[in-house]
Scaffold this active site. Structure first.
Site, PDB file in Angstrom:
ATOM      1  N   TYR A  57      45.724  52.139  42.007  1.00 34.82           N
ATOM      2  CA  TYR A  57      45.395  51.459  40.767  1.00 34.82           C
ATOM      3  C   TYR A  57      46.163  52.105  39.622  1.00 34.82           C
ATOM      4  O   TYR A  57      45.758  53.117  39.064  1.00 34.82           O
ATOM      5  CB  TYR A  57      43.893  51.517  40.482  1.00 34.82           C
ATOM      6  CG  TYR A  57      43.014  50.887  41.537  1.00 34.82           C
ATOM      7  CD1 TYR A  57      43.513  49.955  42.444  1.00 34.82           C
ATOM      8  CD2 TYR A  57      41.668  51.234  41.648  1.00 34.82           C
ATOM      9  CE1 TYR A  57      42.702  49.383  43.424  1.00 34.82           C
ATOM     10  CE2 TYR A  57      40.851  50.659  42.608  1.00 34.82           C
ATOM     11  CZ  TYR A  57      41.370  49.751  43.496  1.00 34.82           C
ATOM     12  OH  TYR A  57      40.558  49.191  44.452  1.00 34.82           O
TER      13      TYR A  57
ATOM     14  N   GLY B 293      32.833  37.238  43.029  1.00 34.14           N
ATOM     15  CA  GLY B 293      33.798  36.220  43.402  1.00 34.14           C
ATOM     16  C   GLY B 293      35.121  36.355  42.683  1.00 34.14           C
ATOM     17  O   GLY B 293      35.829  35.371  42.480  1.00 34.14           O
ATOM     18  N   GLY B 294      35.466  37.587  42.289  1.00 32.18           N
ATOM     19  CA  GLY B 294      36.736  37.804  41.611  1.00 32.18           C
ATOM     20  C   GLY B 294      36.795  37.155  40.243  1.00 32.18           C
ATOM     21  O   GLY B 294      37.855  36.829  39.740  1.00 32.18           O
TER      22      GLY B 294
END
Length: 286
Positions: free
Chosen positions: A65, A215-216
């Protein structure tokens, strides 16, 4: 069928770390495309400090990240870490460019050695409490990867080990080398493809850490979901998180955000008490 269901607020991670089940995912702390520093570094540091102020005791990150930016931000904001706070990180993916296409897998012992050493340095830790294999590299025999992780655990570099995006068979193979205490797969109210993995983890006492737990961000605001959310006067995001906490006691959701307002909204989901009727209604989304 309208009786209120209770949920366990904590989970004993690895058998020795009690963590609050609603955690925080630090994937979005770097810049766009998970590349480079955030546009407003002081604001991101303030958000990470607010995470702990709100009672979060489990924070998930990874060396890819940024790359490396998320781990550096966590250490800058939170080190020395408050008692009871567990920082879990991951290795095995190499980010070379922004976006979903800028990642390569590398499960070789040499890369994992370098990745683990780097994570320890950036997080300012002598031992990582939870280290997860970010992905299984199909080019490397799994036994080689798992053997390295087991050896790192024996050396005291990591306390507990976990996996990410794996099948039940993958977990069983890893368990021949070390105790698997966590599994991190994509899963949400709207995406239940990993249900067999969740079931196996529950039977084994393994923490199941769903990524994209809402759910993103692409929540499906169907009429049914809106109706259930309206019953409790909560947002669909909060409902989706509460559903996870009610669905199985070993689920540790890790919603991420770059907004303190959204962070506080997410954390309020822990106090939403769904009923048996709510759960039955939401089961029809499967």
């Amino acid at each position: 069928m309208n009786n209120v269901l209770s949920t366990e607020p904590t989970f004993l991670l690895g058998g020795d770390f009690p963590v609050n089940r609603l955690g925080f995912g630090a994937m979005r702390t770097p810049g766009p495309g998970l590349w480079g520093p955030p546009a407003d570094r002081p604001a991101m540091l303030a958000l990470l400090r607010r995470v702990v102020e709100l009672g979060v005791t489990f924070i998930d990150t990874a060396d890819m990240y940024g790359p490396f930016v998320s781990e550096e931000l966590l250490a800058e904001a939170l080190h020395p870490y408050a008692a009871g706070v567990v920082i879990g990180t991951k290795g095995g993916c190499v980010r070379f460019a922004p976006g979903v296409d800028g990642v390569l897998l590398d499960g070789t012992p040499q890369h994992l050695h370098d990745a683990l050493t780097g994570s320890l340095r950036r997080l300012k830790l002598e031992r990582i409490d939870l280290y997860q294999l970010h992905r299984i590299d199909p080019r490397v025999p799994s036994e080689r990867t798992f053997a390295f992780l087991a050896d790192a655990q024996r050396q005291g570099l990591v306390r507990h080990l976990g996996l990410s995006e794996v099948s039940v068979d993958d977990i069983k193979l890893a368990q021949q080398h070390f105790p698997v205490v966590s599994v991190q797969n994509r899963y949400s109210l709207f995406d239940r493809a990993a249900e067999p993995v969740l079931t196996y983890c529950r039977e084994q006492g393994i923490a199941f850490i769903p990524w994209f737990p809402i759910g993103g961000g692409q929540v499906q605001e169907t009429e049914l979901v809106q109706q259930v959310a309206a019953r409790h006067q909560v947002s669909v995001r909060q409902l989706a998180l509460s559903w996870l906490l009610h669905h199985a006691p070993n689920i540790l959701p890790i919603p991420g955000t770059t907004s303190i307002a959204h962070l506080e909204e997410n954390m309020r989901a822990a106090s939403v008490q769904l009923t048996a009727q709510d759960m039955q209604d939401l089961e029809t989304l499967r």
